[in-house]
Design an enzyme around this catalytic site. Structure first.
Site, PDB file in Angstrom:
ATOM      1  N   HIS A 124      -8.011  -4.439  11.565  1.00 23.56           N
ATOM      2  CA  HIS A 124      -6.774  -3.968  10.937  1.00 23.56           C
ATOM      3  C   HIS A 124      -5.677  -5.015  11.119  1.00 23.56           C
ATOM      4  O   HIS A 124      -5.592  -5.661  12.154  1.00 23.56           O
ATOM      5  CB  HIS A 124      -6.350  -2.625  11.559  1.00 23.56           C
ATOM      6  CG  HIS A 124      -5.286  -1.956  10.757  1.00 23.56           C
ATOM      7  ND1 HIS A 124      -3.965  -2.331  10.838  1.00 23.56           N
ATOM      8  CD2 HIS A 124      -5.341  -0.957   9.838  1.00 23.56           C
ATOM      9  CE1 HIS A 124      -3.254  -1.582  10.000  1.00 23.56           C
ATOM     10  NE2 HIS A 124      -4.074  -0.744   9.378  1.00 23.56           N
ATOM     11  N   ASN A 184      -6.237   6.628   8.985  1.00 20.70           N
ATOM     12  CA  ASN A 184      -5.947   5.866  10.205  1.00 20.70           C
ATOM     13  C   ASN A 184      -4.643   6.412  10.793  1.00 20.70           C
ATOM     14  O   ASN A 184      -3.575   6.144  10.270  1.00 20.70           O
ATOM     15  CB  ASN A 184      -5.806   4.380   9.849  1.00 20.70           C
ATOM     16  CG  ASN A 184      -5.348   3.540  11.021  1.00 20.70           C
ATOM     17  OD1 ASN A 184      -5.396   3.990  12.176  1.00 20.70           O
ATOM     18  ND2 ASN A 184      -4.911   2.323  10.746  1.00 20.70           N
ATOM     19  N   TRP A 185      -4.775   7.182  11.866  1.00 19.26           N
ATOM     20  CA  TRP A 185      -3.586   7.815  12.448  1.00 19.26           C
ATOM     21  C   TRP A 185      -2.747   6.845  13.265  1.00 19.26           C
ATOM     22  O   TRP A 185      -1.648   7.173  13.685  1.00 19.26           O
ATOM     23  CB  TRP A 185      -4.006   8.992  13.339  1.00 19.26           C
ATOM     24  CG  TRP A 185      -4.569  10.166  12.606  1.00 19.26           C
ATOM     25  CD1 TRP A 185      -4.926  10.239  11.295  1.00 19.26           C
ATOM     26  CD2 TRP A 185      -4.849  11.461  13.162  1.00 19.26           C
ATOM     27  NE1 TRP A 185      -5.409  11.494  10.991  1.00 19.26           N
ATOM     28  CE2 TRP A 185      -5.374  12.254  12.125  1.00 19.26           C
ATOM     29  CE3 TRP A 185      -4.720  12.011  14.438  1.00 19.26           C
ATOM     30  CZ2 TRP A 185      -5.755  13.593  12.322  1.00 19.26           C
ATOM     31  CZ3 TRP A 185      -5.107  13.326  14.646  1.00 19.26           C
ATOM     32  CH2 TRP A 185      -5.610  14.109  13.581  1.00 19.26           C
ATOM     33  N   LYS A 186      -3.275   5.679  13.544  1.00 21.04           N
ATOM     34  CA  LYS A 186      -2.574   4.680  14.376  1.00 21.04           C
ATOM     35  C   LYS A 186      -2.124   5.310  15.703  1.00 21.04           C
ATOM     36  O   LYS A 186      -2.777   6.222  16.188  1.00 21.04           O
ATOM     37  CB  LYS A 186      -1.405   4.079  13.605  1.00 21.04           C
ATOM     38  CG  LYS A 186      -1.789   3.656  12.195  1.00 21.04           C
ATOM     39  CD  LYS A 186      -0.762   2.810  11.540  1.00 21.04           C
ATOM     40  CE  LYS A 186      -1.172   2.547  10.101  1.00 21.04           C
ATOM     41  NZ  LYS A 186      -0.368   1.553   9.442  1.00 21.04           N
ATOM     42  N   GLY A 202       2.332   0.383   5.057  1.00 23.83           N
ATOM     43  CA  GLY A 202       3.481   1.057   5.657  1.00 23.83           C
ATOM     44  C   GLY A 202       4.811   0.664   5.036  1.00 23.83           C
ATOM     45  O   GLY A 202       5.867   0.951   5.584  1.00 23.83           O
ATOM     46  N   GLY A 235      -2.950   5.304   5.871  1.00 15.76           N
ATOM     47  CA  GLY A 235      -2.158   5.362   7.094  1.00 15.76           C
ATOM     48  C   GLY A 235      -1.217   6.550   7.056  1.00 15.76           C
ATOM     49  O   GLY A 235      -1.602   7.695   7.335  1.00 15.76           O
ATOM     50  N   GLY A 236       0.038   6.297   6.692  1.00 13.45           N
ATOM     51  CA  GLY A 236       1.093   7.321   6.743  1.00 13.45           C
ATOM     52  C   GLY A 236       0.702   8.658   6.136  1.00 13.45           C
ATOM     53  O   GLY A 236       0.915   9.719   6.749  1.00 13.45           O
ATOM     54  N   SER A 274      -0.187   1.973   1.481  1.00  9.15           N
ATOM     55  CA  SER A 274       0.735   2.935   0.871  1.00  9.15           C
ATOM     56  C   SER A 274       0.078   3.795  -0.217  1.00  9.15           C
ATOM     57  O   SER A 274       0.700   4.101  -1.238  1.00  9.15           O
ATOM     58  CB  SER A 274       1.985   2.230   0.332  1.00  9.15           C
ATOM     59  OG  SER A 274       2.664   1.578   1.390  1.00  9.15           O
ATOM     60  N   GLU A 329      -6.777  -4.501   2.502  1.00 12.03           N
ATOM     61  CA  GLU A 329      -5.446  -3.978   2.788  1.00 12.03           C
ATOM     62  C   GLU A 329      -4.424  -5.117   2.745  1.00 12.03           C
ATOM     63  O   GLU A 329      -4.215  -5.810   3.757  1.00 12.03           O
ATOM     64  CB  GLU A 329      -5.422  -3.346   4.181  1.00 12.03           C
ATOM     65  CG  GLU A 329      -6.381  -2.188   4.333  1.00 12.03           C
ATOM     66  CD  GLU A 329      -5.896  -1.238   5.422  1.00 12.03           C
ATOM     67  OE1 GLU A 329      -5.638  -0.073   5.104  1.00 12.03           O
ATOM     68  OE2 GLU A 329      -5.751  -1.675   6.571  1.00 12.03           O
ATOM     69  N   GLU A 362      -2.680  -4.808  11.825  1.00 11.09           N
ATOM     70  CA  GLU A 362      -1.820  -4.624  13.005  1.00 11.09           C
ATOM     71  C   GLU A 362      -2.515  -5.156  14.253  1.00 11.09           C
ATOM     72  O   GLU A 362      -1.860  -5.669  15.158  1.00 11.09           O
ATOM     73  CB  GLU A 362      -1.443  -3.138  13.144  1.00 11.09           C
ATOM     74  CG  GLU A 362      -0.458  -2.735  12.069  1.00 11.09           C
ATOM     75  CD  GLU A 362      -0.528  -1.276  11.651  1.00 11.09           C
ATOM     76  OE1 GLU A 362      -1.110  -0.459  12.382  1.00 11.09           O
ATOM     77  OE2 GLU A 362       0.017  -0.962  10.567  1.00 11.09           O
TER      78      GLU A 362
HETATM   79  C1  PEP Z   1      -3.212   1.388   7.140  1.00 12.02           C
HETATM   80  O1  PEP Z   1      -2.609   1.332   8.190  1.00 12.02           O
HETATM   81  O2  PEP Z   1      -4.415   1.111   7.114  1.00 12.02           O
HETATM   82  C2  PEP Z   1      -2.470   1.767   5.941  1.00 12.02           C
HETATM   83  C3  PEP Z   1      -3.035   1.579   4.779  1.00 12.02           C
HETATM   84  O3  PEP Z   1      -1.233   2.309   6.132  1.00 12.02           O
HETATM   85  P1  PEP Z   1      -0.294   2.986   5.000  1.00 12.02           P
HETATM   86  O4  PEP Z   1      -1.161   3.889   4.174  1.00 12.02           O
HETATM   87  O5  PEP Z   1       0.749   3.730   5.765  1.00 12.02           O
HETATM   88  O6  PEP Z   1       0.278   1.868   4.195  1.00 12.02           O
END
Ligand code: PEP
Length: 249
Positions: A94, A9-11, A172, A233-234, A212, A166, A96
């Site tokens: 998600h 997920n590049w957001k 994040g 994500g990251g 994470s 999640e 967010e």
């Molecule tokens: C996400 O946004 O779905 C996520 C899991 O982010 P991260 O891996 O950065 O925690």
């Protein structure tokens, strides 16, 4: 056999040039696992990403969509529009989107229906907040999120649903659920599905963990029996790290 899936997920990251650069690096990576690989670039770059990856085994997916087919919804994108550029899978729910864009279970149920109605697959996200975990309420919160947005569906619809647990406190933040915490929750989710739809459905749905995930912890998390992959994500913004996770199975 359930599908193993790693989705990035590049957001709201990467403009067009940065998208091209990252996709070029992704194409150079070697995949040694059997996981299905997906990336979710920002909406403006989906078409470019789709065309660049057409002949590669990396599926380009969307981060969101609206429930309406078309009309007066300024700034929104419909499932038909996504399908028209080759995008067949969408991330919904998600944390967010829930937190910053007020997406409720009711809205998400409509989005899920719209996506399935278009023949799309859905990665449906949910997870508890830190306060829920501290008060040991995490199973109630997660169970309700799943029931409220998905339990109006019939069992056949679950062929098109991928679940992504999640925990909000792990997204994040650098904080990861322990492999045991992830396994316990994934087993609870599978039991929740089994109670409603039976074990055939429950055993066939892929449940991803997100929060994470990094090359250093992916292998241990993915080794748990009810963890079928990750929503990343990251670490998905770096091709080497992302493929280290893809290859962690
Ligand atoms: C996400 O946004 O779905 C996520 C899991 O982010 P991260 O891996 O950065 O925690």
């Amino acid at each position: 056999m359930r599908k193993q899936i790693v989705a990035g997920n590049w957001k709201m990251n990467n403009d067009l040039a940065q998208t091209e650069t990252l996709i070029t690096s992704l194409k150079e990576q070697k995949q040694t696992s059997n996981a299905e690989v997906m990336i979710a670039p920002t909406a403006t770059n989906l078409w470019q990403a789709y065309n660049s990856l057409k002949n590669f085994k990396i599926e380009v997916i969307a981060q969101n969509m609206h429930f309406a087919e078309s009309g007066a919804y300024t700034g929104e994108i419909s499932g038909s529009m996504l399908k028209s550029i080759g995008v067949n899978t969408v991330i919904l729910g998600h944390s967010e989107r829930r937190e910053y864009f007020d997406e409720t279970d009711e809205i998400l149920a409509k989005k899920v229906d719209a996506a399935l109605g278009k023949g799309m697959d859905v990665i449906f996200c949910f997870g508890e907040e830190l306060a829920d975990r501290k008060s040991e309420n995490q199973e109630k919160v997660v169970g309700d999120q799943i029931k409220n947005a998905l339990f109006h569906l019939d069992s056949a619809a679950f062929r098109s649903i991928i679940l992504a647990y999640e925990p909000v406190w792990a997204i994040g933040t650098g904080e990861t659920a322990s492999p045991e915490q992830a396994q316990d929750m994934h087993a609870f989710i599978r039991k929740t599905l089994a109670d409603k739809y039976g074990s055939d459905v429950a055993d066939s749905v892929s449940i991803l963990y997100g929060g994470s995930v990094k090359p250093a912890n992916a292998e241990e998390i993915f080794s748990k029996p009810d963890v079928d992959g990750g929503l990343i994500g990251g670490a998905s913004l770096n091709a080497e790290d992302f493929f280290a996770i893809v290859n962690a199975f």
